[in-house]
Design an enzyme around this catalytic site. Structure first.
Site, PDB file in Angstrom:
ATOM      1  N   LYS A 106       0.857  -1.199   0.000  1.00  0.00           N
ATOM      2  CA  LYS A 106       0.000   0.000   0.000  1.00  0.00           C
ATOM      3  C   LYS A 106       0.881   1.233   0.000  1.00  0.00           C
ATOM      4  CE  LYS A 106      -4.503   0.772   0.311  1.00  0.00           C
ATOM      5  NZ  LYS A 106      -5.569  -0.185  -0.028  1.00  0.00           N
TER       6      LYS A 106
HETATM    7  N1  GLU Z   1      -7.344  -0.007  -3.249  1.00  0.00           N
HETATM    8  C1  GLU Z   1      -8.085  -1.188  -3.583  1.00  0.00           C
HETATM    9  C2  GLU Z   1      -8.123  -2.140  -2.407  1.00  0.00           C
HETATM   10  O1  GLU Z   1      -7.916  -1.750  -1.281  1.00  0.00           O
HETATM   11  C3  GLU Z   1      -7.617  -1.837  -4.873  1.00  0.00           C
HETATM   12  C4  GLU Z   1      -6.200  -2.308  -4.879  1.00  0.00           C
HETATM   13  C5  GLU Z   1      -5.709  -2.786  -6.233  1.00  0.00           C
HETATM   14  O2  GLU Z   1      -6.476  -2.851  -7.164  1.00  0.00           O
HETATM   15  O3  GLU Z   1      -4.514  -3.094  -6.308  1.00  0.00           O
HETATM   16  O4  GLU Z   1      -8.412  -3.287  -2.553  1.00  0.00           O
END
Ligand code: GLU
Length: 420
Positions: A106
């Protein structure tokens, strides 16, 4: 007063609970308590008024055991390293529970993007990308949209990375505009996944979709799409909210009207939605409103020991990451509520991110129907695996999901071993 909420502690507690149920030895899962890599950057941006501001940014890679790290990028004024660490770990578990070949990561920048002009936001994004460049790439770590970031931001990341490489690298990010390699269906994917998982859960509980009352906290990309799709399935959306507050109507809100209201005149907020028969409520009131299904689709730590005892919904589907505290989970379990955990309920986004990446590295383009069909297949398969695990172990859906996810990670670790 309870101790201040720390999302990383919350993640660790849930991991420990799953480890007990899986009968794991400390050695088997110790490694998942720590992110593999954490990068903190200071991002200078020349503001429109000529002054310079420095923003704090992070990229955390929790695990690359099952494949390249994968996870969104969040812009929020309140973000801190423990939140990013927790979000990265949740991505590892999310990719594992739906069995796509990724680890978890993240990124975040501590900024209120609403205070920045388009140029400032673009420069911030490009500089952040340059500073995390050694960590990202289609085989290493692939960012995607999250809270307050969208396809446009992903396009800037793709362009910046590609300029450094000297050739186009669409697979470095997902959730891009379709014109530059984004996937059809990606924008709606998280909300679509929430709808599919809600549908499957109600089906297993013997509750018909038609007429089921749903309350949704958050009308962003997740909550807004979920509202629309569940409304199309025949549910009554009785309450929705955004940062400004919420609206409620016991006989069902006009979802299409609300969605077009929110995007009209360059963007409006629910506080200004005035329609006869619709009552104004706060975000806190929404969580305990009379309904059958509650979908938190905003930020972490919304359902706590303070409001959990008052929740009326029988089913809670976590559209956002980490909306429920460990303490609230215990209360909800005692009250016989079905809580469908984030790592399953909102996995639709990363599943279609995976399809986007697969299309990019193969230079293919799928049509939207193929994307939606493949998404539905993975979501239903994963739902069934979690449901069976929950039933076999007489536990909660959260524990069912974590048992599936952690077990896959433990197996991957055993097979790969430790180098050197
Ligand atoms: N931000 C989204 C999540 O928390 C998508 C992450 C992604 O597609 O890599 O799942």
């Amino acid at each position: 007063m309870s101790k201040a909420y720390n999302p990383y502690d919350n993640m660790l507690k849930v991991l420990e609970q799953a480890a007990v149920l899986l009968d794991l030895k400390e050695n088997d899962y110790e490694v998942f308590k720590y992110p593999e890599r954490e990068l903190k950057v200071a991002i200078p941006v020349e503001m429109d008024n000529g002054l310079m501001r420095v923003f704090e940014g992070y990229r955390v890679q929790h695990s690359s055991l099952r494949g390249p790290c994968k996870g969104g990028l969040r812009y929020h004024q309140k973000v801190d390293i423990d939140e990013v660490k927790a979000l990265a770990a949740w991505m590892s578990f999310k990719c594992s529970v739906v069995n796509i070949p990724y680890g978890g990561s993240k990124g975040a920048v501590k900024v209120n993007p609403k205070e920045l002009s388009k140029t400032e936001l673009k420069n911030l994004t490009r500089r952040y990308t340059a500073m995390i460049l050694p960590l990202i790439g289609p085989e290493r770590d692939i960012p995607a949209p999250d809270v307050n970031t969208d396809a446009e931001v992903m396009g800037w990341i793709m362009d910046t990375y590609s300029m450094f490489k000297g050739y186009p690298v669409p697979g470095v990010v997902t959730g891009k505009p379709v014109e530059i390699g984004g996937s059809l269906g990606r924008k709606e994917a998280t909300g679509r996944g929430v709808m599919l998982i809600t549908r499957e859960t109600l089906h297993r509980l013997g509750i018909p979709l038609i007429g089921t009352k749903v309350a949704i906290q958050g009308m962003g990309n997740v909550g807004g799409v979920a509202a629309k799709l569940l409304h199309n399935e025949g549910c009554l959306i009785v309450a929705v909210s955004d940062v400004s507050g919420g609206v409620y109507c016991n006989t069902g809100l006009n979802v299409d009207e609300i969605l077009s209201f929110l995007t009209s005149n360059g963007g409006q907020v629910l506080q200004d939605y005035n329609v006869p028969g619709v009552t104004k409520i706060t975000n806190d009131q929404l969580l305990t409103i009379e309904c059958d299904v509650l979908i938190p689709a905003a930020l972490e730590n919304q359902i706590t020991e303070l409001n959990a005892p008052d929740i009326k919904a029988t089913v809670i589907v976590e559209g956002s990451n980490g909306p429920t505290s460990v303490e609230a989970d215990i209360i909800l379990e005692k009250k016989n509520k079905t809580v469908v955990p984030d790592i399953l309920a909102n996995a639709g986004g990363v599943v279609v991110s995976y399809f986007e990446w697969v299309q990019n590295i193969q230079s293919l383009m799928w049509d939207e129907e193929a994307v939606n069909r493949a998404l539905e297949k993975i979501m239903i398969r994963s739902f069934n695996e979690v449901w069976d695990k929950k039933k076999d172990n007489n536990t909660t859906m959260r524990m069912g999901a974590y048992m599936v996810a952690v077990n896959r990670l433990v197996q991957a670790k055993k097979i790969r071993g430790i180098f050197p």
